[in-house]
Scaffold this active site. Structure first.
Site, PDB file in Angstrom:
ATOM      1  N   ASP A  49       0.919  -1.247  -0.039  1.00 31.98           N
ATOM      2  CA  ASP A  49       0.223   0.256   0.077  1.00 31.98           C
ATOM      3  C   ASP A  49       1.040   1.164   0.075  1.00 31.98           C
ATOM      4  OD1 ASP A  49       0.859  -0.319   2.526  1.00 31.98           O
ATOM      5  OD2 ASP A  49      -1.121  -0.150   3.444  1.00 31.98           O
ATOM      6  N   SER A  50       2.282   1.015   0.134  1.00 32.80           N
ATOM      7  CA  SER A  50       3.026   2.093  -0.092  1.00 32.80           C
ATOM      8  C   SER A  50       3.111   2.744  -1.531  1.00 32.80           C
ATOM      9  CB  SER A  50       4.617   1.659   0.114  1.00 32.80           C
ATOM     10  OG  SER A  50       4.960   0.562  -0.865  1.00 32.80           O
ATOM     11  N   ASP A  88      -0.859  -6.218  -0.261  1.00 31.07           N
ATOM     12  CA  ASP A  88      -1.382  -5.556   0.953  1.00 31.07           C
ATOM     13  C   ASP A  88      -3.087  -5.525   1.092  1.00 31.07           C
ATOM     14  OD1 ASP A  88       0.624  -5.274   2.727  1.00 31.07           O
ATOM     15  OD2 ASP A  88       1.217  -3.278   1.768  1.00 31.07           O
ATOM     16  N   LYS A 118      -1.087  -9.531   2.958  1.00 30.05           N
ATOM     17  CA  LYS A 118      -0.541  -9.045   4.103  1.00 30.05           C
ATOM     18  C   LYS A 118      -1.357  -7.937   4.692  1.00 30.05           C
ATOM     19  CE  LYS A 118       2.981  -6.092   3.834  1.00 30.05           C
ATOM     20  NZ  LYS A 118       2.434  -4.929   4.955  1.00 30.05           N
ATOM     21  N   GLU A 120      -1.592  -5.829   8.843  1.00 27.43           N
ATOM     22  CA  GLU A 120      -0.814  -5.054   9.920  1.00 27.43           C
ATOM     23  C   GLU A 120      -1.709  -5.599  11.194  1.00 27.43           C
ATOM     24  OE1 GLU A 120      -0.287  -1.042   9.474  1.00 27.43           O
ATOM     25  OE2 GLU A 120       0.717  -1.132   7.327  1.00 27.43           O
ATOM     26  N   GLU A 186       9.269  -4.542  11.184  1.00 25.25           N
ATOM     27  CA  GLU A 186       9.363  -3.084  10.735  1.00 25.25           C
ATOM     28  C   GLU A 186       9.983  -2.455  11.688  1.00 25.25           C
ATOM     29  OE1 GLU A 186       8.108   0.583   7.910  1.00 25.25           O
ATOM     30  OE2 GLU A 186       6.704  -1.122   7.962  1.00 25.25           O
TER      31      GLU A 186
END
Length: 278
Positions: A49-50, A88, A118, A120, A186
């Site tokens: 999502d970056s 993501d 993925k 978080e 991270e």
């Protein structure tokens, strides 16, 4: 004469088997041309999502939509032959309930052809990870600094220092117990990364988490230097494409203004063949 056979696509079990062995090489990709390049060298390609910050100029990853992830996921899929593709789940698309997460993940997998998603979070997302894993959706977890929680953290600082270290370790353990096949660590201290890597049974993939992990991931634009104004301690810059692009565009603009481009060799005469021209 024997011809070299292409390597088969990497699978989830193959990734899991790399625990404690040759480090997993991972990079992000958002477009087909970049995917073709990284596929030749990487084990895992993440459509992160970056993309919202890197390609769309957004201030954070929070505004990224499912539609955006699907669009870029489809582009990356076209460029891959071997690497395992992970996409993501964007902010707001999975936190409400395990069912919401399943609906989002199922759509992304069906429309992009990715092998895994993925998300978080550790302990708060353990139920969701278990729900997805039980229904055939492989999950890569992400703990430590989780960019979607940037407002709660108050920035992008190092996580897991002092008394917070145990919390990050519990998150990683909970995610793996729930069924995550790998976990991204991270921006956490090196000793904590080592402790988690030694404890959890699945590969850890570090970003700003030292060499004490089973693999490493970075944003591809960071290692290429496409944004020279951005400097991150945990990134090693392997190229300066941003500066080279600026020089190339400046040279092109100067040629156009001075009428040096297009030159005679770039023009067509009467009856000229256009075969092979784009």
């Amino acid at each position: 004469m024997r011809t070299e056979q292409p390597s088969p696509p990497l699978t989830i079990p193959a990734v899991a088997s790399r625990k404690g062995r040759t480090p997993l090489v991972c990079l992000t990709a958002y477009t087909t041309p970049v995917a073709r390049i990284v596929d030749r060298h990487c084990d895992i390609v993440l459509v992160g999502d970056s993309v919202g910050m890197v390609l769309h100029g957004l201030p954070s990853t929070l505004p990224v939509s499912v539609d955006m992830m699907v669009l870029h996921g489809q582009a990356v899929r076209r460029g891959l032959k071997r690497a395992l593709m992970v996409v993501d789940l964007p902010f707001g698309s999975y936190e409400q309930s395990p069912q919401q997460a399943f609906d989002t993940a199922a759509r992304i997998m069906a429309e992009t052809g990715c092998a895994a998603v993925k998300l978080e979070g550790g302990i708060p997302m353990a139920e969701t990870i278990a729900f997805l894993s039980a229904r055939g959706i492989p999950v890569m977890a992400h703990v430590g600094l989780t960019p979607q929680s940037v407002h709660r953290f108050g920035g992008y600082g190092v996580r897991g220092q002092d008394e917070e270290a145990e919390s990050v370790a519990r998150d990683a353990a909970a995610a793996t117990r729930a069924g995550a096949f790998a976990v991204v660590l991270e921006k956490i201290p090196a000793p904590l990364a080592r402790s988690i890597t030694d404890t959890v049974p699945v590969p850890t993939i570090g970003i700003g988490a030292s060499e004490n992990c089973d693999g490493q991931i970075l944003v591809v634009d960071d290692i290429l230097g496409t944004m020279p104004e951005l400097s991150l301690r945990f990134v090693k810059r392997y190229a300066t494409i941003g500066a080279e692009t600026d020089e190339a565009v400046a040279a092109y603009a100067d040629d156009v203004r001075r009428r040096r481009f297009p030159a005679e060799e770039h023009a067509f005469g009467t009856g000229a063949s256009q075969d092979g021209d784009r």
